[in-house]
Design a protein around this motif. Structure first.
Motif, PDB file in Angstrom:
ATOM      1  N   PRO A  71       0.800  -1.241   0.000  1.00 30.59           N
ATOM      2  CA  PRO A  71       0.000   0.000   0.000  1.00 30.59           C
ATOM      3  C   PRO A  71       0.821   1.273   0.000  1.00 30.59           C
ATOM      4  O   PRO A  71       0.349   2.316  -0.481  1.00 30.59           O
ATOM      5  N   SER A  72       2.037   1.230   0.523  1.00 31.52           N
ATOM      6  CA  SER A  72       2.873   2.430   0.567  1.00 31.52           C
ATOM      7  C   SER A  72       3.276   2.909  -0.821  1.00 31.52           C
ATOM      8  O   SER A  72       3.780   4.032  -0.974  1.00 31.52           O
ATOM      9  N   GLN A  73       3.050   2.082  -1.838  1.00 36.23           N
ATOM     10  CA  GLN A  73       3.349   2.499  -3.209  1.00 36.23           C
ATOM     11  C   GLN A  73       2.364   3.567  -3.695  1.00 36.23           C
ATOM     12  O   GLN A  73       2.622   4.223  -4.704  1.00 36.23           O
ATOM     13  N   GLY A  74       1.246   3.713  -3.011  1.00 37.85           N
ATOM     14  CA  GLY A  74       0.301   4.775  -3.349  1.00 37.85           C
ATOM     15  C   GLY A  74       0.832   6.127  -2.909  1.00 37.85           C
ATOM     16  O   GLY A  74       1.833   6.228  -2.186  1.00 37.85           O
ATOM     17  N   ASP A  75       0.155   7.168  -3.332  1.00 41.64           N
ATOM     18  CA  ASP A  75       0.588   8.533  -3.020  1.00 41.64           C
ATOM     19  C   ASP A  75      -0.152   9.046  -1.789  1.00 41.64           C
ATOM     20  O   ASP A  75      -1.311   9.453  -1.864  1.00 41.64           O
ATOM     21  N   GLY A  76       0.523   9.034  -0.654  1.00 43.43           N
ATOM     22  CA  GLY A  76      -0.087   9.521   0.586  1.00 43.43           C
ATOM     23  C   GLY A  76       0.119  10.993   0.835  1.00 43.43           C
ATOM     24  O   GLY A  76      -0.437  11.542   1.799  1.00 43.43           O
ATOM     25  N   GLU A  77       0.893  11.652  -0.021  1.00 41.17           N
ATOM     26  CA  GLU A  77       1.244  13.046   0.235  1.00 41.17           C
ATOM     27  C   GLU A  77       0.041  13.995   0.223  1.00 41.17           C
ATOM     28  O   GLU A  77      -0.048  14.889   1.079  1.00 41.17           O
ATOM     29  N   PRO A  78      -0.937  13.849  -0.710  1.00 34.08           N
ATOM     30  CA  PRO A  78      -2.082  14.767  -0.672  1.00 34.08           C
ATOM     31  C   PRO A  78      -2.845  14.726   0.648  1.00 34.08           C
ATOM     32  O   PRO A  78      -3.288  15.769   1.146  1.00 34.08           O
ATOM     33  N   GLY A  79      -2.982  13.530   1.235  1.00 35.78           N
ATOM     34  CA  GLY A  79      -3.666  13.426   2.518  1.00 35.78           C
ATOM     35  C   GLY A  79      -2.891  14.098   3.632  1.00 35.78           C
ATOM     36  O   GLY A  79      -3.468  14.798   4.481  1.00 35.78           O
ATOM     37  N   LEU A  80      -1.581  13.900   3.660  1.00 35.03           N
ATOM     38  CA  LEU A  80      -0.750  14.533   4.685  1.00 35.03           C
ATOM     39  C   LEU A  80      -0.806  16.054   4.554  1.00 35.03           C
ATOM     40  O   LEU A  80      -0.854  16.768   5.558  1.00 35.03           O
ATOM     41  N   GLN A  81      -0.803  16.534   3.321  1.00 33.62           N
ATOM     42  CA  GLN A  81      -0.880  17.983   3.105  1.00 33.62           C
ATOM     43  C   GLN A  81      -2.219  18.533   3.572  1.00 33.62           C
ATOM     44  O   GLN A  81      -2.272  19.617   4.187  1.00 33.62           O
ATOM     45  N   TRP A  82      -3.303  17.796   3.300  1.00 33.80           N
ATOM     46  CA  TRP A  82      -4.613  18.273   3.727  1.00 33.80           C
ATOM     47  C   TRP A  82      -4.687  18.338   5.253  1.00 33.80           C
ATOM     48  O   TRP A  82      -5.170  19.328   5.830  1.00 33.80           O
ATOM     49  N   LEU A  83      -4.211  17.302   5.925  1.00 37.89           N
ATOM     50  CA  LEU A  83      -4.251  17.282   7.383  1.00 37.89           C
ATOM     51  C   LEU A  83      -3.399  18.395   7.981  1.00 37.89           C
ATOM     52  O   LEU A  83      -3.788  19.034   8.969  1.00 37.89           O
ATOM     53  N   ALA A  84      -2.237  18.653   7.383  1.00 38.23           N
ATOM     54  CA  ALA A  84      -1.366  19.717   7.879  1.00 38.23           C
ATOM     55  C   ALA A  84      -2.008  21.088   7.708  1.00 38.23           C
ATOM     56  O   ALA A  84      -1.843  21.977   8.550  1.00 38.23           O
TER      57      ALA A  84
ATOM     58  N   ASP B   1      -6.947  23.094  12.243  1.00 37.85           N
ATOM     59  CA  ASP B   1      -7.939  23.813  13.038  1.00 37.85           C
ATOM     60  C   ASP B   1      -9.257  23.052  13.140  1.00 37.85           C
ATOM     61  O   ASP B   1     -10.035  23.264  14.081  1.00 37.85           O
ATOM     62  N   ILE B   2      -9.531  22.162  12.181  1.00 40.56           N
ATOM     63  CA  ILE B   2     -10.778  21.389  12.239  1.00 40.56           C
ATOM     64  C   ILE B   2     -10.535  19.892  12.419  1.00 40.56           C
ATOM     65  O   ILE B   2     -11.461  19.155  12.760  1.00 40.56           O
ATOM     66  N   ALA B   3      -9.310  19.433  12.174  1.00 37.89           N
ATOM     67  CA  ALA B   3      -8.942  18.031  12.411  1.00 37.89           C
ATOM     68  C   ALA B   3      -7.884  18.043  13.509  1.00 37.89           C
ATOM     69  O   ALA B   3      -6.684  17.996  13.250  1.00 37.89           O
ATOM     70  N   VAL B   4      -8.369  18.119  14.733  1.00 40.86           N
ATOM     71  CA  VAL B   4      -7.518  18.440  15.879  1.00 40.86           C
ATOM     72  C   VAL B   4      -7.023  17.172  16.558  1.00 40.86           C
ATOM     73  O   VAL B   4      -7.827  16.337  16.998  1.00 40.86           O
ATOM     74  N   PRO B   5      -5.701  16.988  16.668  1.00 42.13           N
ATOM     75  CA  PRO B   5      -5.186  15.808  17.364  1.00 42.13           C
ATOM     76  C   PRO B   5      -5.649  15.776  18.815  1.00 42.13           C
ATOM     77  O   PRO B   5      -5.750  16.807  19.483  1.00 42.13           O
ATOM     78  N   VAL B   6      -5.959  14.571  19.273  1.00 45.05           N
ATOM     79  CA  VAL B   6      -6.373  14.392  20.664  1.00 45.05           C
ATOM     80  C   VAL B   6      -5.456  13.381  21.317  1.00 45.05           C
ATOM     81  O   VAL B   6      -4.903  12.495  20.672  1.00 45.05           O
ATOM     82  N   ARG B   7      -5.299  13.506  22.624  1.00 47.71           N
ATOM     83  CA  ARG B   7      -4.514  12.528  23.381  1.00 47.71           C
ATOM     84  C   ARG B   7      -5.416  11.387  23.795  1.00 47.71           C
ATOM     85  O   ARG B   7      -6.580  11.589  24.107  1.00 47.71           O
ATOM     86  N   GLN B   8      -4.857  10.181  23.809  1.00 47.10           N
ATOM     87  CA  GLN B   8      -5.617   9.000  24.178  1.00 47.10           C
ATOM     88  C   GLN B   8      -4.856   8.164  25.191  1.00 47.10           C
ATOM     89  O   GLN B   8      -3.638   8.143  25.201  1.00 47.10           O
ATOM     90  N   THR B   9      -5.601   7.485  25.989  1.00 47.58           N
ATOM     91  CA  THR B   9      -5.016   6.420  26.791  1.00 47.58           C
ATOM     92  C   THR B   9      -5.428   5.110  26.139  1.00 47.58           C
ATOM     93  O   THR B   9      -6.445   5.022  25.472  1.00 47.58           O
ATOM     94  N   PRO B  10      -4.603   4.027  26.300  1.00 50.69           N
ATOM     95  CA  PRO B  10      -4.950   2.749  25.679  1.00 50.69           C
ATOM     96  C   PRO B  10      -6.354   2.312  26.050  1.00 50.69           C
ATOM     97  O   PRO B  10      -6.777   2.386  27.192  1.00 50.69           O
ATOM     98  N   GLY B  11      -7.094   1.873  25.026  1.00 52.47           N
ATOM     99  CA  GLY B  11      -8.452   1.380  25.254  1.00 52.47           C
ATOM    100  C   GLY B  11      -9.504   2.451  25.181  1.00 52.47           C
ATOM    101  O   GLY B  11     -10.690   2.161  25.271  1.00 52.47           O
ATOM    102  N   ALA B  12      -9.096   3.718  25.015  1.00 55.39           N
ATOM    103  CA  ALA B  12     -10.095   4.799  25.014  1.00 55.39           C
ATOM    104  C   ALA B  12     -10.487   5.222  23.618  1.00 55.39           C
ATOM    105  O   ALA B  12     -11.267   6.142  23.447  1.00 55.39           O
ATOM    106  N   ALA B  13      -9.994   4.518  22.595  1.00 54.26           N
ATOM    107  CA  ALA B  13     -10.209   4.976  21.232  1.00 54.26           C
ATOM    108  C   ALA B  13     -11.660   5.115  20.869  1.00 54.26           C
ATOM    109  O   ALA B  13     -12.071   6.059  20.204  1.00 54.26           O
ATOM    110  N   THR B  14     -12.511   4.207  21.310  1.00 50.85           N
ATOM    111  CA  THR B  14     -13.901   4.232  20.885  1.00 50.85           C
ATOM    112  C   THR B  14     -14.678   5.380  21.481  1.00 50.85           C
ATOM    113  O   THR B  14     -15.808   5.647  21.081  1.00 50.85           O
ATOM    114  N   ALA B  15     -14.101   6.092  22.442  1.00 51.04           N
ATOM    115  CA  ALA B  15     -14.808   7.214  23.049  1.00 51.04           C
ATOM    116  C   ALA B  15     -14.561   8.515  22.303  1.00 51.04           C
ATOM    117  O   ALA B  15     -15.187   9.518  22.590  1.00 51.04           O
ATOM    118  N   GLN B  16     -13.612   8.509  21.353  1.00 50.92           N
ATOM    119  CA  GLN B  16     -13.277   9.738  20.671  1.00 50.92           C
ATOM    120  C   GLN B  16     -14.264   9.994  19.538  1.00 50.92           C
ATOM    121  O   GLN B  16     -14.798   9.075  18.937  1.00 50.92           O
TER     122      GLN B  16
END
Length: 281
Positions: A248-261, A265-280
């Motif tokens: 899969p890494s042969q695909g072009d992931g750069e457009p997605g990384l650029q969009w996220l960067a 302001d609207i796709a905000v990283p959050v901190r997680q503790t193990p097992g808490a993923a489903t609450a986000q």
């Protein structure tokens, strides 16, 4: 291993969706609505398959994959929640989700089956989402004129799908999954995915009342086989999965990384503790 960041999407999903939210286009709206209808049950299947696969690894393998799998689960759990909210609007518009119960029936057949089969199906479907993600991120046509908040939703989802496109594939291989089963499951997933997308899109158009309009079918042709149609633009990438040397890494992931960067302001990283993923979300 990839560092996968779980993000909180800050878009308005309280305001009702226009019936033809995607640029006033009935077909494009119906097709994206169909995709959204598949996501909550599909994302849960991916989460379950990754958890099953992680349990099969030895201590060294678990240490290698644990953080990446946790990030994958966190991202998919957020996608599941966001699209469940999106789908509630569709239900209020009178659209009926037939894709989800069909998918649930197929998934029930996997109970007790080797976890590598689960992972092969997940890796195959993730290839579909990755090539669709690259298509959305690199072409204006699919979301032309869409409401900005909904365009952001789809491009955020696409960007994260591109970001974690290798995780299920790598875990499948780490567990000794063979090439014959990888390709066999890809053909099966391709068949079900394509048929389900077609059936649900047509059903959405029927309930929407747009089935009979010539403009609907003109748009369908452009969207599928036109110059920027998804069949024409994704066929080579789809076929690449069948190569023995595919990754899969042969695909072009750069457009997605650029969009996220550019949209922190609207796709905000959050901190997680193990097992808490489903609450986000």
């Amino acid at each position: 291993m990839a560092e996968l960041i779980v993000r909180r999407l800050l878009v308005d999903l309280q305001t009702p969706l226009p019936r033809h939210w995607n640029g006033g286009d009935a077909f494009r709206s119906a097709m994206f609505n169909a995709l959204s209808m598949s996501f909550p049950v599909g994302e849960q299947f991916f989460i379950d398959s990754m958890r099953l696969g992680l349990k099969q690894l030895d201590e060294a393998g678990h240490a290698r994959f644990a953080d990446e799998v946790q990030g994958f689960i966190g991202q998919e759990a957020t996608h599941r929640r966001i699209h469940a909210l999106f789908n509630e609007h569709l239900a209020r518009q009178g659209l009926r989700n037939h894709w989800e119960p069909r998918a649930r029936r197929r998934m029930q057949r996997l109970d007790g089956v080797d976890p590598r089969i689960w992972l092969a199906a997940t890796a195959a479907t993730e290839h579909f989402t990755a090539i669709l993600a690259e298509y959305l991120l690199c072409h204006e046509t699919p979301l032309a004129g869409a409401e900005p908040r909904l365009r952001d939703l789809w491009l955020w989802h696409a960007s994260e799908e591109s970001e974690h496109r290798s995780t299920a594939f790598d875990l499948y291989r780490a567990l000794g999954g063979n090439e014959a089963w990888r390709r066999r499951l890809f053909w099966l997933v391709s068949w079900h995915f394509s048929c389900d997308l077609l059936r649900q899109t047509l059903n959405n158009l029927w309930h929407d009342g747009s089935w009979w309009r010539p403009s609907t079918w003109a748009s369908a042709w452009r969207m599928t086989f036109g110059r920027e149609g998804f069949v024409r633009c994704t066929h080579k990438a789809w076929k690449a999965y069948l190569r023995p040397d595919f990754h899969p890494s042969q695909g072009d992931g750069e457009p997605g990384l650029q969009w996220l960067a550019a949209h922190g302001d609207i796709a905000v990283p959050v901190r997680q503790t193990p097992g808490a993923a489903t609450a986000q979300g």
